[in-house]
Write a protein that holds these residues in place. Structure first.
Motif, PDB file in Angstrom:
ATOM      1  N   THR A   1     -38.968 -52.918  16.619  1.00 32.46           N
ATOM      2  CA  THR A   1     -39.051 -52.763  15.171  1.00 32.46           C
ATOM      3  C   THR A   1     -38.745 -51.325  14.792  1.00 32.46           C
ATOM      4  O   THR A   1     -38.777 -50.419  15.632  1.00 32.46           O
ATOM      5  N   LEU A   2     -38.466 -51.151  13.516  1.00 35.01           N
ATOM      6  CA  LEU A   2     -38.238 -49.825  12.955  1.00 35.01           C
ATOM      7  C   LEU A   2     -39.009 -49.758  11.652  1.00 35.01           C
ATOM      8  O   LEU A   2     -38.822 -50.596  10.770  1.00 35.01           O
ATOM      9  N   VAL A   3     -39.925 -48.799  11.539  1.00 36.92           N
ATOM     10  CA  VAL A   3     -40.714 -48.629  10.322  1.00 36.92           C
ATOM     11  C   VAL A   3     -40.092 -47.490   9.525  1.00 36.92           C
ATOM     12  O   VAL A   3     -40.048 -46.348   9.987  1.00 36.92           O
ATOM     13  N   LEU A   4     -39.589 -47.796   8.335  1.00 36.35           N
ATOM     14  CA  LEU A   4     -38.849 -46.827   7.529  1.00 36.35           C
ATOM     15  C   LEU A   4     -39.619 -46.446   6.273  1.00 36.35           C
ATOM     16  O   LEU A   4     -40.320 -47.282   5.672  1.00 36.35           O
ATOM     17  N   HIS A   5     -39.462 -45.182   5.859  1.00 40.52           N
ATOM     18  CA  HIS A   5     -39.920 -44.761   4.540  1.00 40.52           C
ATOM     19  C   HIS A   5     -38.906 -45.309   3.530  1.00 40.52           C
ATOM     20  O   HIS A   5     -37.859 -44.714   3.276  1.00 40.52           O
ATOM     21  N   ALA A   6     -39.204 -46.466   2.973  1.00 39.45           N
ATOM     22  CA  ALA A   6     -38.214 -47.155   2.147  1.00 39.45           C
ATOM     23  C   ALA A   6     -38.889 -48.222   1.299  1.00 39.45           C
ATOM     24  O   ALA A   6     -39.980 -48.699   1.611  1.00 39.45           O
ATOM     25  N   CYS A   7     -38.194 -48.602   0.213  1.00 43.97           N
ATOM     26  CA  CYS A   7     -38.545 -49.801  -0.532  1.00 43.97           C
ATOM     27  C   CYS A   7     -37.409 -50.797  -0.345  1.00 43.97           C
ATOM     28  O   CYS A   7     -36.292 -50.420   0.046  1.00 43.97           O
ATOM     29  N   GLY A   8     -37.684 -52.054  -0.596  1.00 44.12           N
ATOM     30  CA  GLY A   8     -36.660 -53.066  -0.400  1.00 44.12           C
ATOM     31  C   GLY A   8     -36.754 -54.159  -1.443  1.00 44.12           C
ATOM     32  O   GLY A   8     -37.843 -54.485  -1.935  1.00 44.12           O
ATOM     33  N   ALA A   9     -35.594 -54.731  -1.795  1.00 42.79           N
ATOM     34  CA  ALA A   9     -35.551 -55.816  -2.778  1.00 42.79           C
ATOM     35  C   ALA A   9     -34.256 -56.599  -2.600  1.00 42.79           C
ATOM     36  O   ALA A   9     -33.294 -56.115  -1.991  1.00 42.79           O
ATOM     37  N   ILE A  10     -34.242 -57.816  -3.145  1.00 39.80           N
ATOM     38  CA  ILE A  10     -33.076 -58.693  -3.090  1.00 39.80           C
ATOM     39  C   ILE A  10     -32.568 -58.897  -4.515  1.00 39.80           C
ATOM     40  O   ILE A  10     -33.348 -59.244  -5.405  1.00 39.80           O
ATOM     41  N   PRO A  11     -31.272 -58.677  -4.769  1.00 34.80           N
ATOM     42  CA  PRO A  11     -30.753 -58.809  -6.134  1.00 34.80           C
ATOM     43  C   PRO A  11     -30.777 -60.245  -6.626  1.00 34.80           C
ATOM     44  O   PRO A  11     -30.842 -61.182  -5.817  1.00 34.80           O
TER      45      PRO A  11
ATOM     46  N   GLU B   1     -42.695 -51.856  -0.859  1.00 41.05           N
ATOM     47  CA  GLU B   1     -42.651 -50.711  -1.768  1.00 41.05           C
ATOM     48  C   GLU B   1     -42.565 -49.350  -1.089  1.00 41.05           C
ATOM     49  O   GLU B   1     -41.770 -48.507  -1.479  1.00 41.05           O
ATOM     50  N   ASP B   2     -43.342 -49.098  -0.080  1.00 44.47           N
ATOM     51  CA  ASP B   2     -43.444 -47.749   0.480  1.00 44.47           C
ATOM     52  C   ASP B   2     -42.907 -47.670   1.904  1.00 44.47           C
ATOM     53  O   ASP B   2     -42.281 -46.690   2.289  1.00 44.47           O
ATOM     54  N   LEU B   3     -43.167 -48.709   2.674  1.00 48.67           N
ATOM     55  CA  LEU B   3     -42.674 -48.814   4.042  1.00 48.67           C
ATOM     56  C   LEU B   3     -41.929 -50.137   4.202  1.00 48.67           C
ATOM     57  O   LEU B   3     -42.369 -51.164   3.679  1.00 48.67           O
ATOM     58  N   CYS B   4     -40.825 -50.106   4.906  1.00 49.62           N
ATOM     59  CA  CYS B   4     -40.090 -51.323   5.249  1.00 49.62           C
ATOM     60  C   CYS B   4     -40.058 -51.444   6.769  1.00 49.62           C
ATOM     61  O   CYS B   4     -39.678 -50.488   7.462  1.00 49.62           O
ATOM     62  N   VAL B   5     -40.452 -52.609   7.273  1.00 52.91           N
ATOM     63  CA  VAL B   5     -40.424 -52.863   8.710  1.00 52.91           C
ATOM     64  C   VAL B   5     -39.208 -53.724   9.028  1.00 52.91           C
ATOM     65  O   VAL B   5     -39.098 -54.865   8.557  1.00 52.91           O
ATOM     66  N   VAL B   6     -38.298 -53.154   9.819  1.00 50.84           N
ATOM     67  CA  VAL B   6     -37.086 -53.848  10.239  1.00 50.84           C
ATOM     68  C   VAL B   6     -37.327 -54.447  11.613  1.00 50.84           C
ATOM     69  O   VAL B   6     -37.716 -53.745  12.550  1.00 50.84           O
ATOM     70  N   ASP B   7     -37.106 -55.740  11.726  1.00 45.56           N
ATOM     71  CA  ASP B   7     -37.316 -56.498  12.961  1.00 45.56           C
ATOM     72  C   ASP B   7     -35.986 -56.584  13.703  1.00 45.56           C
ATOM     73  O   ASP B   7     -35.021 -57.165  13.209  1.00 45.56           O
ATOM     74  N   SER B   8     -35.929 -56.007  14.909  1.00 45.39           N
ATOM     75  CA  SER B   8     -34.688 -55.939  15.690  1.00 45.39           C
ATOM     76  C   SER B   8     -34.698 -56.873  16.892  1.00 45.39           C
ATOM     77  O   SER B   8     -33.938 -56.673  17.840  1.00 45.39           O
ATOM     78  N   ARG B   9     -35.513 -57.902  16.877  1.00 46.31           N
ATOM     79  CA  ARG B   9     -35.579 -58.801  18.021  1.00 46.31           C
ATOM     80  C   ARG B   9     -34.314 -59.644  18.174  1.00 46.31           C
ATOM     81  O   ARG B   9     -33.971 -60.058  19.265  1.00 46.31           O
ATOM     82  N   GLU B  10     -33.621 -59.892  17.050  1.00 46.00           N
ATOM     83  CA  GLU B  10     -32.380 -60.658  17.077  1.00 46.00           C
ATOM     84  C   GLU B  10     -31.200 -59.716  16.858  1.00 46.00           C
ATOM     85  O   GLU B  10     -31.375 -58.580  16.384  1.00 46.00           O
ATOM     86  N   PRO B  11     -29.967 -60.149  17.165  1.00 42.73           N
ATOM     87  CA  PRO B  11     -28.798 -59.269  16.985  1.00 42.73           C
ATOM     88  C   PRO B  11     -28.641 -58.747  15.562  1.00 42.73           C
ATOM     89  O   PRO B  11     -28.183 -57.622  15.358  1.00 42.73           O
ATOM     90  N   SER B  12     -28.988 -59.571  14.565  1.00 40.57           N
ATOM     91  CA  SER B  12     -28.906 -59.133  13.171  1.00 40.57           C
ATOM     92  C   SER B  12     -30.305 -58.821  12.669  1.00 40.57           C
ATOM     93  O   SER B  12     -31.141 -59.727  12.517  1.00 40.57           O
ATOM     94  N   PRO B  13     -30.626 -57.551  12.407  1.00 42.44           N
ATOM     95  CA  PRO B  13     -31.982 -57.179  11.978  1.00 42.44           C
ATOM     96  C   PRO B  13     -32.352 -57.808  10.637  1.00 42.44           C
ATOM     97  O   PRO B  13     -31.495 -58.093   9.793  1.00 42.44           O
ATOM     98  N   VAL B  14     -33.647 -58.021  10.451  1.00 37.78           N
ATOM     99  CA  VAL B  14     -34.189 -58.516   9.189  1.00 37.78           C
ATOM    100  C   VAL B  14     -35.332 -57.600   8.777  1.00 37.78           C
ATOM    101  O   VAL B  14     -35.880 -56.851   9.588  1.00 37.78           O
ATOM    102  N   VAL B  15     -35.684 -57.661   7.488  1.00 33.09           N
ATOM    103  CA  VAL B  15     -36.780 -56.832   6.981  1.00 33.09           C
ATOM    104  C   VAL B  15     -37.895 -57.739   6.478  1.00 33.09           C
ATOM    105  O   VAL B  15     -37.646 -58.734   5.793  1.00 33.09           O
ATOM    106  N   TRP B  16     -39.136 -57.402   6.857  1.00 27.27           N
ATOM    107  CA  TRP B  16     -40.295 -58.234   6.531  1.00 27.27           C
ATOM    108  C   TRP B  16     -40.922 -57.820   5.195  1.00 27.27           C
ATOM    109  O   TRP B  16     -40.906 -56.630   4.837  1.00 27.27           O
ATOM    110  N   PRO B  17     -41.522 -58.779   4.474  1.00 32.67           N
ATOM    111  CA  PRO B  17     -42.282 -58.413   3.274  1.00 32.67           C
ATOM    112  C   PRO B  17     -43.441 -57.488   3.621  1.00 32.67           C
ATOM    113  O   PRO B  17     -44.107 -57.669   4.648  1.00 32.67           O
TER     114      PRO B  17
END
Length: 314
Positions: free
Chosen positions: A131-141, A175-191
């Motif tokens: 995983t990668l824990v980022l200082h970030a917010c995330g949203a889907i248009p 909102e403040d931290l985004c956790v990116v899951d890298s277990r699969e070839p294409s990473p995803v971000v968790w709520p």
């Protein structure tokens, strides 16, 4: 080393937790959010006396925070104990993090327990995993299914931006931290947790989940996704300056560099590079990246939403 036996099987129905971590038991996990899918791991919440830390100090933060009633001294200290657990002491509250999957809380206030678990406990549990824990917010248009992750330093305006995106019909991820899951070839971000912490208002129609001395945690559950989302666009947000929006595409090498700087790492600094480099490279290679500087303006979020929507449509 992470205990793979703590990783539960696929879960089709929503489970309590956030950032890809399933929290148990359900009664103590209530209010931290809900997600569906295969969690990265599960963790047990325990309310009990933590005890005084006795291990090696990893870091110590102290600052005077200016509040309406006057300055308040805030201190946080993290130690690595002989048994491999971490102990965080924050003012009158404590948290013990057993890497095997137990979070022991000693917090007299709900506001502190929520922040200790989501800001410190879960990220520490995820250290050393894919995983990668980022200082970030995330949203889907609106009408999209790919996430836009906006990375940026503290104070850049990520929380204000997410409130504006929700108002424009975007679905919130975190909102403040985004956790990116890298277990699969294409990473995803968790709520993340179902709130936005701000010293201003939350989304229209939201309510205050809890309050701290300097911020209010506004509910975003009605506008939040309930499962991990594919990542479509990375945005590296700079501090506001000038009077126009500036955008610049970022190549893969620069994207890796930006991600490395904006990774939230709480444990031993000597382990950071080895644990985060591969996920940074994987994420940089799977999503387009753009550096953005928004102007100094009272209505900067209007132009920001249009810019992010345009980037997501590329």
């Amino acid at each position: 080393m992470p205990d793979s036996s703590r990783t539960p099987p696929i879960a089709d129905s929503p489970w309590p937790g956030c950032h890809g971590v399933r929290l148990r038991p359900d009664d103590l996990a209530e209010g931290y959010g809900r997600s569906a899918g295969t969690p990265v791991l599960e963790a047990e919440l325990v309310n009990a006396t933590v005890g005084a830390p006795e291990g090696r100090e990893l870091w110590h933060l102290a600052a005077d925070v200016e509040l309406p009633r006057g300055p308040v001294r805030v201190e946080q200290r993290l130690t690595l104990e002989a048994d491999g657990s971490y102990v965080l002491v924050a003012d009158d509250s404590s948290l013990r993090v057993d890497p095997g999957g137990t979070l022991t809380l000693q917090a007299p206030r709900e506001s502190m327990s929520r922040q200790l678990v989501t800001t410190y406990g879960v990220p520490l549990l995820l250290h050393g995993r894919k995983t990668l824990v980022l200082h970030a917010c995330g949203a889907i248009p609106p009408d999209g299914d790919g996430a836009v992750i906006v990375c940026g330093p503290s104070g850049a305006g990520k929380s204000t931006l997410l409130v504006a995106l929700i108002a424009a019909g975007w679905r919130a991820i975190s909102e403040d931290l985004c956790v990116v899951d890298s277990r699969e070839p294409s990473p995803v971000v968790w709520p993340g947790p179902p709130w936005i912490r701000r010293d201003g208002d939350g989304p229209e129609g939201s309510y205050a989940r809890f309050r701290t001395a300097e911020k209010t945690a506004w509910d975003i559950a009605p506008w939040q996704v309930d499962r991990a989302a594919p990542i479509q666009q990375l945005v590296f947000m700079e501090h506001a300056a000038g009077d126009t929006i500036k955008t610049e595409d970022v190549d893969r090498a620069d994207s890796v560099s930006h991600l490395a700087r904006l990774t939230a790492w709480l444990g031993e600094s000597s382990l950071r590079a080895a644990a985060t480099f591969a996920p940074c490279v994987q994420l940089a290679g799977s999503a387009m990246a753009t550096r953005v500087r928004f102007p100094v303006s009272d209505d900067w979020t209007t132009g920001a939403e249009k810019t992010l929507r345009r980037l997501a449509e590329r």
